[in-house]
Design an enzyme around this catalytic site. Structure first.
Site, PDB file in Angstrom:
ATOM      1  N   ASP A  14       0.835  -1.284  -0.071  1.00 46.46           N
ATOM      2  CA  ASP A  14      -0.015  -0.073  -0.064  1.00 46.46           C
ATOM      3  C   ASP A  14       0.771   1.199   0.080  1.00 46.46           C
ATOM      4  OD1 ASP A  14      -2.352   1.370  -0.109  1.00 46.46           O
ATOM      5  OD2 ASP A  14      -2.511   1.233   2.421  1.00 46.46           O
ATOM      6  N   HIS A  31       2.352   3.598  -9.045  1.00 41.40           N
ATOM      7  CA  HIS A  31       2.155   2.238  -9.456  1.00 41.40           C
ATOM      8  C   HIS A  31       3.300   1.563 -10.249  1.00 41.40           C
ATOM      9  CE1 HIS A  31      -1.592   2.578  -7.646  1.00 41.40           C
ATOM     10  NE2 HIS A  31      -2.208   3.053  -8.797  1.00 41.40           N
ATOM     11  N   LEU A 125      11.118 -20.426  -4.978  1.00 43.70           N
ATOM     12  CA  LEU A 125      10.181 -19.333  -4.364  1.00 43.70           C
ATOM     13  C   LEU A 125       8.698 -19.451  -4.991  1.00 43.70           C
ATOM     14  CD1 LEU A 125       9.401 -16.934  -2.644  1.00 43.70           C
ATOM     15  CD2 LEU A 125      10.183 -15.549  -4.459  1.00 43.70           C
TER      16      LEU A 125
HETATM   17  C1  IPE Z   1      -5.211  -2.677  -0.126  1.00 35.96           C
HETATM   18  O1  IPE Z   1      -5.043  -1.295  -0.356  1.00 35.96           O
HETATM   19  C2  IPE Z   1      -5.341  -3.528  -1.699  1.00 35.96           C
HETATM   20  C3  IPE Z   1      -4.033  -3.673  -1.996  1.00 35.96           C
HETATM   21  C4  IPE Z   1      -2.819  -3.097  -1.717  1.00 35.96           C
HETATM   22  C5  IPE Z   1      -3.986  -4.320  -3.426  1.00 35.96           C
HETATM   23  P1  IPE Z   1      -6.103  -0.433  -0.486  1.00 35.96           P
HETATM   24  O2  IPE Z   1      -5.434   0.986  -0.491  1.00 35.96           O
HETATM   25  O3  IPE Z   1      -6.985  -0.874  -1.337  1.00 35.96           O
HETATM   26  O4  IPE Z   1      -6.895  -0.411   0.956  1.00 35.96           O
HETATM   27  P2  IPE Z   1      -7.809   0.515   1.959  1.00 35.96           P
HETATM   28  O5  IPE Z   1      -8.683   0.986   0.869  1.00 35.96           O
HETATM   29  O6  IPE Z   1      -6.815   1.525   2.543  1.00 35.96           O
HETATM   30  O7  IPE Z   1      -8.387  -0.277   2.866  1.00 35.96           O
HETATM   31  C1  IPE Z   2      -1.486   0.264  -3.443  1.00 34.58           C
HETATM   32  O1  IPE Z   2      -1.268   1.532  -3.544  1.00 34.58           O
HETATM   33  C2  IPE Z   2      -1.898  -0.247  -4.865  1.00 34.58           C
HETATM   34  C3  IPE Z   2      -3.362  -0.783  -5.192  1.00 34.58           C
HETATM   35  C4  IPE Z   2      -4.265  -0.619  -3.972  1.00 34.58           C
HETATM   36  C5  IPE Z   2      -3.376  -1.026  -6.481  1.00 34.58           C
HETATM   37  P1  IPE Z   2      -2.676   2.610  -3.373  1.00 34.58           P
HETATM   38  O2  IPE Z   2      -3.004   2.940  -4.784  1.00 34.58           O
HETATM   39  O3  IPE Z   2      -3.724   2.083  -2.543  1.00 34.58           O
HETATM   40  O4  IPE Z   2      -1.950   3.919  -2.882  1.00 34.58           O
HETATM   41  P2  IPE Z   2      -2.602   4.814  -1.595  1.00 34.58           P
HETATM   42  O5  IPE Z   2      -2.976   4.220  -0.634  1.00 34.58           O
HETATM   43  O6  IPE Z   2      -3.603   5.677  -2.379  1.00 34.58           O
HETATM   44  O7  IPE Z   2      -1.249   5.611  -1.443  1.00 34.58           O
HETATM   45 MG    MG Z   3      -4.282   2.399  -0.540  1.00 32.84          MG
END
Ligand code: IPE
Ligand code: IPE
Ligand code: MG
Length: 211
Positions: A14, A31, A125
């Site tokens: 995240d 990303h 792995l």
């Molecule tokens: C969880 O992150 C999903 C992934 C990292 C793929 P999110 O950014 O979607 O989670 P929330 O919305 O903060 O719970």
């Molecule tokens: C995690 O990073 C990747 C996915 C959930 C696809 P986020 O896109 O949730 O990044 P933040 O949480 O908005 O910073």
């Molecule tokens: Mg996120």
């Protein structure tokens, strides 16, 4: 106590969007940087004793994001799978993608099949990438993975966001404020170091009293 030679680490990757925003960049740049972090972590994982690595890339709830971001992510997954397959195979990595496939773009579904086929011989792995994954749905469908030993979440939040709910029953949880694109080998090593210092009791008694 449970004895096992496998070591299953799961990561909620995240913070890509916030990493980008802090740099004045579009979320897509976050990303892309996140994909680089995946490459770094996979490379060092076997040397850290990890036998199973499960990475949360796209949750079933992430479909609620703007269509443009979803499209960018799907394209990035497909491109990453295509460009990394040979290197993963060379590293002895067996890749598998978990989650629903029926809602993914067809080009991604074929990239997944090619990457899984091209890495099927890997024994160092087992790398699982969770795409369109929901822990609740996985339980409902009986699509369960090995128990998680260590669950890492980057980006500062302290929640599972529907990841590996069943498998994390006795996982050690490790959270960091660091955003996923900034995560690297030294952070993984720090998490694993702390993991080894914890006393996993599985409902029993502390190790020194369990005689
Ligand atoms: C969880 O992150 C999903 C992934 C990292 C793929 P999110 O950014 O979607 O989670 P929330 O919305 O903060 O719970
Ligand atoms: C995690 O990073 C990747 C996915 C959930 C696809 P986020 O896109 O949730 O990044 P933040 O949480 O908005 O910073
Ligand atoms: Mg996120």
């Amino acid at each position: 106590m449970k004895q096992s030679t496998s070591f299953h680490v799961a990561i909620v990757m995240d913070g890509n969007g916030r990493w980008a925003r802090r740099r004045g960049l579009p979320r897509s740049a976050g990303h892309r940087a996140g994909a680089e972090a995946v490459r770094r972590v996979v490379k060092v994982a076997p040397g850290c004793g990890i036998t199973d690595l499960t990475l949360y890339a796209f949750s079933s709830d992430n479909w609620s994001r703007p269509a443009a971001e979803v499209t960018t992510l799907m394209r990035l997954f497909a491109r990453h799978l295509r460009t990394e397959t040979a290197e993963l195979a060379a590293q002895g990595v067996k890749l598998s993608v978990v989650g629903r496939r029926d809602r993914l773009p067809r080009s991604l579904v074929s990239a997944i099949a090619a990457a899984e086929g091209g890495t099927a011989q890997g024994t160092r792995l087992t790398l699982r990438i969770a795409v369109d994954y929901s822990g609740r749905e996985a339980i409902r469908a009986g699509a369960l993975l090995p128990d998680v030993d260590l669950l890492i979440r980057t980006g500062g939040e302290q929640r599972l966001s529907d990841f590996l709910l069943w498998e994390c029953a006795y996982a050690e949880l490790w959270f960091t404020e660091r955003m996923w694109p900034d995560f690297g080998a030294s952070n993984l090593a720090a998490a694993i170091h702390e993991f080894h210092s914890r006393d996993r009791r599985f409902g029993g008694l502390p190790t020194q009293e369990a005689v």
